[in-house]
Design a protein around this motif. Structure first.
Motif: not given
Length: 170
Positions: A67-85, A87-95
């Motif tokens: 309830x008093x966390x030390x981390x949070x999400x940034x709601x944009x991806x850091x990487x693009x899927x096509x940048x990752x050698x 990368x499983x096409x059935x997976x998605x990158x979110x935040x």
């Protein structure tokens, strides 16, 4: 796709947690939210849209609630899927998960589940022990108006969508 300064450890018998391997500075990247998308929530998924949940691959799955966390999400991806050698096409990158304050070596990495989960797959008793502890975590839907307002700045896009679409007059 996580930082080198975090690892999963067994905190107590059978209970795993993502912890800091070394001191981490506020603002540091911790882990990407990525994996296959499923339609139903589980205790390990993260809600990324209405009826869409990512089943996180990697150590993010072992990030616990506070309830008093030390981390949070940034709601944009850091990487693009096509940048990752390979990368499983059935997976998605979110935040991405980032530290909100300095985190000490050995400290659990935590985020507030109610900022990303409208209704938990399974409610649980919170053991974080902070003064503003919810006691039981059921999801954003079940928070008091005061608790919802307290989390306003950290809400995921889907929590905003669900909250404001359900709250606005028809």
């Amino acid at each position: 796709m996580q930082a080198d300064n975090v690892e999963v450890v067994e905190v107590t018998k059978g209970f795993l947690s993502l912890v800091a391997k070394e001191n981490i500075l506020a603002g540091s990247f911790l882990a990407d939210v990525w994996g296959p998308v499923v339609s139903r929530a589980t205790p390990y998924t993260i809600q990324v849209d209405v009826n869409k949940h990512v089943d996180p691959v990697g150590p993010l799955k072992r990030t616990n609630h506070s309830c008093n966390p030390n981390a949070k999400f940034v709601y944009e991806p850091r990487l693009k899927e096509d940048e990752i050698m390979g990368f499983d096409k059935d997976h998605k990158i979110f935040w991405q998960l980032v530290a909100t304050r300095d985190i000490k070596k050995g400290e659990d990495i935590t985020f507030d589940y109610t900022t990303t989960e409208y209704e938990m797959a399974r409610a649980f008793k919170c053991l974080c022990g902070v003064a503003n502890c919810l006691g039981e975590v059921k999801g954003f839907k079940f928070l008091s108006p005061k608790e919802k307002a307290r989390r306003e700045k950290e809400l995921s896009p889907v929590m905003r969508k669900l909250h404001y679409n359900l709250m606005s007059p028809a």
